[in-house]
Design an enzyme around this catalytic site. Structure first.
Site, PDB file in Angstrom:
ATOM      1  N   LYS A  52      34.414  39.704  28.734  1.00 33.25           N
ATOM      2  CA  LYS A  52      35.712  40.203  29.124  1.00 33.25           C
ATOM      3  C   LYS A  52      35.607  41.352  27.690  1.00 33.25           C
ATOM      4  CE  LYS A  52      38.159  38.775  33.121  1.00 33.25           C
ATOM      5  NZ  LYS A  52      39.492  38.216  33.538  1.00 33.25           N
ATOM      6  N   GLN A  96      44.578  34.476  30.840  1.00 34.99           N
ATOM      7  CA  GLN A  96      43.646  33.149  32.025  1.00 34.99           C
ATOM      8  C   GLN A  96      43.740  32.499  33.143  1.00 34.99           C
ATOM      9  OE1 GLN A  96      40.664  35.531  32.423  1.00 34.99           O
ATOM     10  NE2 GLN A  96      39.513  33.827  33.883  1.00 34.99           N
ATOM     11  N   ASP A 119      47.064  42.685  34.859  1.00 30.33           N
ATOM     12  CA  ASP A 119      45.632  41.849  35.489  1.00 30.33           C
ATOM     13  C   ASP A 119      46.570  42.154  37.104  1.00 30.33           C
ATOM     14  OD1 ASP A 119      43.766  40.669  35.085  1.00 30.33           O
ATOM     15  OD2 ASP A 119      45.015  38.528  34.139  1.00 30.33           O
TER      16      ASP A 119
HETATM   17  N1  GUN Z   1      40.772  34.114  36.698  1.00 28.55           N
HETATM   18  C1  GUN Z   1      40.093  34.060  37.655  1.00 28.55           C
HETATM   19  N2  GUN Z   1      40.260  35.589  38.192  1.00 28.55           N
HETATM   20  C2  GUN Z   1      40.793  36.113  37.131  1.00 28.55           C
HETATM   21  C3  GUN Z   1      41.809  37.336  37.255  1.00 28.55           C
HETATM   22  O1  GUN Z   1      41.434  38.499  37.533  1.00 28.55           O
HETATM   23  N3  GUN Z   1      42.927  37.391  35.920  1.00 28.55           N
HETATM   24  C4  GUN Z   1      42.853  36.541  35.193  1.00 28.55           C
HETATM   25  N4  GUN Z   1      44.020  36.521  34.111  1.00 28.55           N
HETATM   26  N5  GUN Z   1      42.601  35.128  35.151  1.00 28.55           N
HETATM   27  C5  GUN Z   1      41.691  34.804  36.470  1.00 28.55           C
END
Ligand code: GUN
Length: 291
Positions: A52, A96, A119
């Site tokens: 990211k 995350q 998100d």
């Molecule tokens: N863990 C797995 N997929 C995601 C996601 O799209 N966002 C976040 N914050 N954590 C994750």
């Protein structure tokens, strides 16, 4: 058979975002800014967050990685979140998941300012999405919708079977695909671990979204010819022959299912890269709403 190339589509999206960022900069404004909070050292999470941050740099976003120790208390994490909520130079951020067990995930997600919740996990955004109001849509289902749209996969009136009911993928994609609009208007069935006679559902599906997390679960004898298959699975499977010691496997037995399908997403290179591109898109939207 069409391969729904998420890697290429995500790259196209990133190029589009990059152009918008250069226009923003030419206009004398600062770049959009995304932050990610990572607690602990989970291998997969480190990989995703790293990816990211790299993608932010690529499109010209500012990015901040806040990497906290595994032992970080819920109180310290909440303080950090309040700080980010008040940071005017920050457009959006993610926490995350998964978080360590001693931290209450729900409490953390509720503390995120919905305007910065790129998100789309805050109940305000999730509720707004379900009500077809302006909202941040979770990046993975948003990426699937974008992929279906760009490849012009017909969804209207089709029977879509979503396997998995997670808050991040299964539940939101089932809502989005049943709504009016592009990549929508489908008749959606949500299947899960308690579903009986799953094969009778998959055999009658025009579109199958696999979001189960069980490698190679969907086999050729479970589908009809001409189906569209979206594979959200990304499980690490031990493999001594690979330098990393593992390979990534999707929820679909790719070769045999692809031979029968009309369209399919590969793993890797399907939904995964789209998730990151759509997170960037959400951050750009957050920036544009603010300015
Ligand atoms: N863990 C797995 N997929 C995601 C996601 O799209 N966002 C976040 N914050 N954590 C994750």
């Amino acid at each position: 058979m069409i391969v729904l190339d998420g890697k290429k589509t995500a790259q196209d999206l990133k190029e589009e975002i990059k152009i918008t960022v250069s226009e923003i900069r030419k206009d004398g404004q600062r770049s959009p800014h995304l932050a990610a909070i990572l607690v602990g050292n989970d291998g997969a999470s480190l990989t995703y967050v790293g990816s990211k941050v790299r993608s932010c740099k690529y499109v010209g976003f500012n990015s901040t990685l806040i990497h906290l120790d595994e032992s970080t208390s819920e109180e310290i994490l909440l303080k950090k979140i309040i700080e980010l909520n008040h940071d005017d130079e920050l457009d959006g951020y993610i926490v995350q998941l998964p978080l360590p067990n001693h931290i209450n995930e729900e409490k953390i997600l509720l503390a995120i300012d919905p305007k910065k919740d790129v998100d789309g996990f805050h109940p305000s955004n999730f509720g707004r999405m379900a009500l077809e109001m302006d909202a941040f849509i979770p990046a993975t289902p948003f990426g699937i919708m974008e992929l279906l749209e760009r490849y012009q996969i017909e969804t209207t009136g089709k029977h879509c079977v979503v396997i998995g009911r997670s808050h991040i993928v299964g539940r939101p994609i089932s809502i989005l695909m049943s709504q009016k609009g592009q990549a929508g208007n489908a008749t959606v069935t949500v299947a899960h671990s308690r579903t009986q006679d799953l094969v009778s559902l998959t055999k009658n599906a025009d579109i199958i979204v696999m979001a189960l997390g069980i490698p190679e679960y969907l086999r050729a004898d479970m589908i009809k010819k001409g189906v569209t298959v979206i594979d959200v699975g990304i499980t690490r499977v031990a493999d001594e022959n690979h330098p990393k010691g593992y390979i990534i496997k999707g929820d679909v037995a790719y070769d045999e299912v692809a031979a029968k399908a009309a369209a399919i997403t590969p793993v890797p290179g399907g939904v995964g890269p789209m998730t990151i591109a759509m997170l960037l898109k959400n951050t750009l939207i957050a920036f544009q709403r603010k300015n």
